[in-house]
Write an enzyme that holds these catalytic residues in place. Structure first.
Site, short mmCIF file in Angstrom:
data_model
loop_
_atom_site.label_atom_id
_atom_site.label_comp_id
_atom_site.label_asym_id
_atom_site.label_seq_id
_atom_site.Cartn_x
_atom_site.Cartn_y
_atom_site.Cartn_z
N LYS A 54 0.84 -1.20 0.00
CA LYS A 54 0.00 0.00 0.00
C LYS A 54 0.88 1.25 0.00
O LYS A 54 0.60 2.21 -0.71
CB LYS A 54 -0.93 -0.01 1.22
CG LYS A 54 -2.05 -1.05 1.09
CD LYS A 54 -2.80 -1.28 2.39
CE LYS A 54 -3.77 -2.45 2.25
NZ LYS A 54 -4.44 -2.83 3.50
N GLN A 98 -4.52 -1.59 9.79
CA GLN A 98 -4.36 -2.90 9.15
C GLN A 98 -4.92 -4.00 10.05
O GLN A 98 -4.58 -4.10 11.22
CB GLN A 98 -2.87 -3.15 8.85
CG GLN A 98 -2.61 -4.42 8.07
CD GLN A 98 -3.24 -4.42 6.68
OE1 GLN A 98 -3.15 -3.46 5.93
NE2 GLN A 98 -3.88 -5.52 6.33
N ASP A 121 -11.01 2.80 4.26
CA ASP A 121 -11.37 1.40 4.07
C ASP A 121 -12.89 1.23 4.03
O ASP A 121 -13.39 0.15 3.71
CB ASP A 121 -10.81 0.54 5.22
CG ASP A 121 -9.44 -0.05 4.90
OD1 ASP A 121 -9.17 -0.27 3.70
OD2 ASP A 121 -8.66 -0.27 5.84
#
Ligand code: NDP
Length: 292
Positions: A54, A98, A121
């Site tokens: 990422k 994460q 997200d």
């Protein structure tokens, strides 16, 4: 093999070029560089790889990224403090925590603490609700990647029976919610599916999967979907990533299914690259919204 290969890597590369151009234009207009803060708790090797990918993708697109590493024994309160600090930081436009988190930390508590305007997200309850209502602020990354693969491969969803195997909050459920909408940013052909969701308690899975015009596998079990479980000419989207002795494989038995299906995404090189790409798009969207 007769199936057309849906090359997620190539589709992803094209979208990343578009995003990089949009980022450059945003920076030129606002003199502000979009910035993503990634929070990584512990040293899970798969998470390390995902976060590194990422960060690299951000860099290539002209997006700044900062990694916040916390030890595996971080308490829930400590992680909440870090998230709140990032919420307050005007330099940070997107926040990514994460997953998975260590067992002492309740994931929903953390995800609900992220400022919904920075929730790239799209895991916060407010953003999930907006997706369900068809007025998303951010589209969840992996489901959006699936939509982009279908759309850019000129495979319409409207009127098709889409069977999704897997009902996770990250893939199965949001994808189902997106594909049943009346319209989308990609047009009405990209949605308007007739959607069925399957899971581990589904009775007679093969009977349901054989009904699918488009089958999405998001299960996490290597090669669970076999050629005898699909309708000839169906489109197969494999979200699964399973580490096996043969390397990374999907949830679909690629070799067998490719003789029966019309089209199939490979693993690796299918949905995976799109997930990171759509995160970049959301980070730019977040920066633009915060810029006013
Ligand atoms: P989860 O483990 O959260 O969900 C798996 C789902 O599959 C559950 O709904 C489960 O049912 C269902 N399931 C499990 N076994 C069976 C079975 N035998 N028959 C029918 N359904 C079954 O996984 P995720 O959604 O997070 O991930 C799924 C896969 O996708 C994983 O391989 C993951 O690595 C991959 N992934 C890939 C991404 C990418 O970027 N390409 C991004 C995210 C995930 P139940 O709910 O009843 O337990």
């Amino acid at each position: 093999m007769t199936a057309r290969i849906l090359d997620g890597k190539a589709i992803s590369a094209r979208i990343r070029e578009e995003i990089a151009a949009d980022v450059a234009e945003f920076v030129r207009l606002h003199q502000v560089t979009p910035c993503l803060a990634a929070v990584l708790v512990g040293e899970d090797p798969a998470s390390e790889v995902y976060v590194r990918n990422k960060q690299r993708a951000c860099e290539k697109a002209g997006i700044q990224s900062h990694l916040h590493r916390l030890p595996a024994d971080t308490s829930e309160a400590q992680l909440l403090d870090r998230v709140r600090a990032l919420n307050q930081d005007p330099q940070v436009h997107g926040i990514l925590v994460q997953l998975p988190l260590p067992p002492q930390i309740q994931e929903t508590k953390i995800l609900d603490a992220v400022n919904p305007l920075k929730d790239v997200d799209a895991f916060h309850a407010e953003n999930v609700g907006l997706v369900v209502q068809g007025r998303a602020r951010f589209l969840p990354c992996t489901p959006h990647g699936v939509m982009q693969i279908l759309h850019r491969s000129e495979i319409p969803v409207a009127g098709k029976h889409v069977v999704i195997v897997g009902r996770s909050e990250i893939v199965g459920k949001p994808l189902a919610n997106m594909l049943v909408q009346r319209d989308s940013h990609l047009g009405p052909q990209a949605v308007n599916g007739t959607v069925t969701i399957c899971h581990s308690r589904t009775a007679d899975l093969p009977t349901v999967t054989r009904e699918a015009d488009i089958l999405v596998a998001a299960i996490g079990q290597a090669r669970l979907i076999t050629a005898d479980m699909i309708k000839p000419g169906a489109v197969m989207i494999d979200v699964g990533i399973n580490r096996t002795e043969d390397g990374l494989v999907g949830d679909i038995d690629f070799a067998g299914v490719a003789d029966v299906a019309a089209a199939i995404t490979p693993v690796p090189g299918g949905v995976g690259p799109l997930t990171v790409t759509m995160l970049l798009r959301n980070t730019l969207t977040a920066a633009a919204a915060q810029q006013g």
